[in-house]
Design an enzyme around this catalytic site. Structure first.
Site, PDB file in Angstrom:
ATOM      1  N   LYS A 193       0.849  -1.192   0.000  1.00  0.00           N
ATOM      2  CA  LYS A 193       0.000   0.000   0.000  1.00  0.00           C
ATOM      3  C   LYS A 193       0.880   1.236   0.000  1.00  0.00           C
ATOM      4  CE  LYS A 193      -1.933   3.289   2.875  1.00  0.00           C
ATOM      5  NZ  LYS A 193      -0.936   4.298   3.215  1.00  0.00           N
ATOM      6  N   GLU A 198       3.851   8.846  -1.870  1.00  0.00           N
ATOM      7  CA  GLU A 198       4.877   7.802  -2.002  1.00  0.00           C
ATOM      8  C   GLU A 198       4.968   7.290  -3.433  1.00  0.00           C
ATOM      9  OE1 GLU A 198       4.355   6.332   2.604  1.00  0.00           O
ATOM     10  OE2 GLU A 198       3.186   5.401   1.009  1.00  0.00           O
ATOM     11  N   GLY A 256      -2.906   9.123  10.816  1.00  0.00           N
ATOM     12  CA  GLY A 256      -3.378   7.776  11.101  1.00  0.00           C
ATOM     13  C   GLY A 256      -4.407   7.244  10.117  1.00  0.00           C
ATOM     14  N   ALA A 257      -4.838   8.045   9.146  1.00  0.00           N
ATOM     15  CA  ALA A 257      -5.854   7.579   8.184  1.00  0.00           C
ATOM     16  C   ALA A 257      -5.365   6.339   7.442  1.00  0.00           C
ATOM     17  CB  ALA A 257      -6.218   8.686   7.202  1.00  0.00           C
ATOM     18  N   GLY A 258      -4.106   6.395   6.994  1.00  0.00           N
ATOM     19  CA  GLY A 258      -3.547   5.262   6.261  1.00  0.00           C
ATOM     20  C   GLY A 258      -3.427   4.024   7.146  1.00  0.00           C
ATOM     21  N   ASP A 259      -3.072   4.211   8.400  1.00  0.00           N
ATOM     22  CA  ASP A 259      -2.922   3.078   9.328  1.00  0.00           C
ATOM     23  C   ASP A 259      -4.284   2.460   9.635  1.00  0.00           C
ATOM     24  OD1 ASP A 259      -0.282   3.936   9.353  1.00  0.00           O
ATOM     25  OD2 ASP A 259      -0.607   5.179  11.127  1.00  0.00           O
TER      26      ASP A 259
HETATM   27  P1  ATP Z   1      -1.435   9.024   6.797  1.00  0.00           P
HETATM   28  O1  ATP Z   1      -1.949  10.423   6.933  1.00  0.00           O
HETATM   29  O2  ATP Z   1      -1.848   8.126   7.931  1.00  0.00           O
HETATM   30  O3  ATP Z   1       0.016   8.927   6.448  1.00  0.00           O
HETATM   31  P2  ATP Z   1      -1.807   7.971   4.118  1.00  0.00           P
HETATM   32  O4  ATP Z   1      -1.237   9.115   3.357  1.00  0.00           O
HETATM   33  O5  ATP Z   1      -1.069   6.709   4.223  1.00  0.00           O
HETATM   34  O6  ATP Z   1      -2.283   8.460   5.569  1.00  0.00           O
HETATM   35  P3  ATP Z   1      -4.364   8.568   3.005  1.00  0.00           P
HETATM   36  O7  ATP Z   1      -4.485   8.400   1.541  1.00  0.00           O
HETATM   37  O8  ATP Z   1      -4.247   9.939   3.546  1.00  0.00           O
HETATM   38  O9  ATP Z   1      -3.221   7.608   3.509  1.00  0.00           O
HETATM   39  O10 ATP Z   1      -5.638   7.943   3.724  1.00  0.00           O
HETATM   40  C1  ATP Z   1      -5.969   6.572   3.696  1.00  0.00           C
HETATM   41  C2  ATP Z   1      -7.428   6.401   3.383  1.00  0.00           C
HETATM   42  O11 ATP Z   1      -8.231   7.114   4.345  1.00  0.00           O
HETATM   43  C3  ATP Z   1      -7.826   6.969   2.032  1.00  0.00           C
HETATM   44  O12 ATP Z   1      -7.664   5.994   1.032  1.00  0.00           O
HETATM   45  C4  ATP Z   1      -9.285   7.342   2.269  1.00  0.00           C
HETATM   46  O13 ATP Z   1     -10.120   6.223   2.102  1.00  0.00           O
HETATM   47  C5  ATP Z   1      -9.327   7.755   3.721  1.00  0.00           C
HETATM   48  N1  ATP Z   1      -9.168   9.217   3.844  1.00  0.00           N
HETATM   49  C6  ATP Z   1      -8.037   9.903   4.105  1.00  0.00           C
HETATM   50  N2  ATP Z   1      -8.252  11.232   4.146  1.00  0.00           N
HETATM   51  C7  ATP Z   1      -9.571  11.401   3.896  1.00  0.00           C
HETATM   52  C8  ATP Z   1     -10.446  12.534   3.815  1.00  0.00           C
HETATM   53  N3  ATP Z   1      -9.978  13.777   3.978  1.00  0.00           N
HETATM   54  N4  ATP Z   1     -11.754  12.312   3.551  1.00  0.00           N
HETATM   55  C9  ATP Z   1     -12.240  11.068   3.384  1.00  0.00           C
HETATM   56  N5  ATP Z   1     -11.473   9.966   3.454  1.00  0.00           N
HETATM   57  C10 ATP Z   1     -10.169  10.106   3.714  1.00  0.00           C
END
Ligand code: ATP
Length: 320
Positions: A193, A198, A256-259
């Protein structure tokens, strides 16, 4: 349900008490437990799954505080070591004007970097049905060797291997080294992922499309995912590819969204790896993972914002 073992770093983020200030201007800081692999472990138990964290903390107040948080959240802690000499890692975090986070790390070296292969709880790792990791644990020895050995042991035991690089460029000696080392375990991972940022870094292309994503495709990968923040995610398998939208929420902090997304995904496939090969079922799981990611952005901090399964199902129902 099957055990998900998450390997890597756990640390304390120090976050300014007021937003939009530089580190020097910040009047004070709040402790926020973090470290992507630890967040994933907690995301899993929050949803109702079983997880363990494997890594090293300082034998200091912060280290024991972090282990206490994992334990309280129901994460199995038998894979945690405590280093007598080195401190628990710290990071000072600020939000830049463009919304991206900036990190200043205190790791000189920190305990997480000192985990040795012989300190691994192999019995615990062998009991994993899914094994998850990032790339920060690849940066320096001896942790790097411990990471590679843990992957090997998990693989031999039949676990699904899941990789979210979580690029932290300032921790690497150079961008080239980061790219090379992050990609060095690509072929050994079943699920990979990456975020849009990235993808751009690893491919050198600023076009976030299928063509760019597919340059990261390898025949050994079962599922490649690109997360796109509020735009949801894209998925690639050997048989199909597509996109799943996320949900409209009031975002206050994306930490933490990605986690949360990864924890949700793993929880839903750990007992039936074949879901990856069934596009209809996979899309349903990714919708659930998107909902979990979206909810995580609606509260400050990573761990306090992680949703339960009920929370995610409610968001999905409301958007039906
Ligand atoms: P992190 O901020 O933890 O490093 P990341 O960059 O690995 O996150 P993101 O793409 O920011 O991953 O978020 C992972 C998932 O969370 C997205 O695929 C989406 O489904 C959801 N998500 C993140 N931000 C939002 C948002 N602002 N609104 C709705 N869904 C979101």
């Amino acid at each position: 349900s099957g055990l998900i073992v998450s390997f890597g770093e756990m640390l304390i983020d120090f976050v300014p008490t007021v937003s939009g200030v530089s580190l020097a201007e910040a009047p004070g800081f709040l402790k926020a437990p973090g470290g992507a692999p630890a967040n994933v472990a907690i995301a899993v138990t929050r949803i109702g799954g079983r997880s363990a964290f494997v890594g090293k903390l300082g034998d200091d107040e912060f280290g024991h505080m972090l282990a206490g948080i994992l334990r309280e959240k129901g994460v199995v802690c038998e894979g945690i070591n405590f280093d007598k000499g080195a401190r628990t890692a710290l990071a000072f975090v600020t939000l830049r004007a463009d919304g991206e986070r900036e990190f200043m790390f205190y790791r000189n070296p920190s305990a997480d970097m000192l985990l040795k292969p012989e300190e691994l709880n192999l019995e615990l790792i062998r009991s994993a049905k899914a094994f998850h990791y990032g790339s920060i644990s690849l940066i320096v020895e001896p942790c790097r060797s411990a990471h590679l050995k843990a992957m090997e042991v998990a693989r031999e035991a039949g676990a699904l291997l899941s990789y979210d690089p979580n690029l932290r460029l300032p921790l690497w000696p150079s961008a080239e080294e980061a790219r090379e080392q992050i990609l060095s375990i690509w072929e050994k991972s079943d699920i990979v992922k990456v975020s849009d940022v990235e993808l751009e870094f690893l491919t050198g292309s600023d076009k976030i499309d299928d063509e760019t994503a597919l340059t990261l495709w390898r025949p050994s990968i079962k599922l490649l995912l690109v997360t796109l923040g509020e735009k949801g995610c894209r998925y690639y398998t050997k048989d199909f590819r597509g996109a799943v939208d996320s949900f409209h929420v009031k975002t206050v902090d994306t930490t933490g969204a990605g986690d949360s997304f990864v924890g949700a995904l793993l929880s839903k496939i750990v007992d039936d790896h074949s879901i990856i090969e069934d596009e209809v079922r996979l899309r349903e799981v990714l919708r659930f993972a998107n909902a979990c990611g979206a909810i995580t952005t609606t509260k400050k901090g990573a761990i306090p914002a992680l949703p339960t399964e009920e929370d995610a199902l409610r968001l999905i129902r409301e958007n039906h």
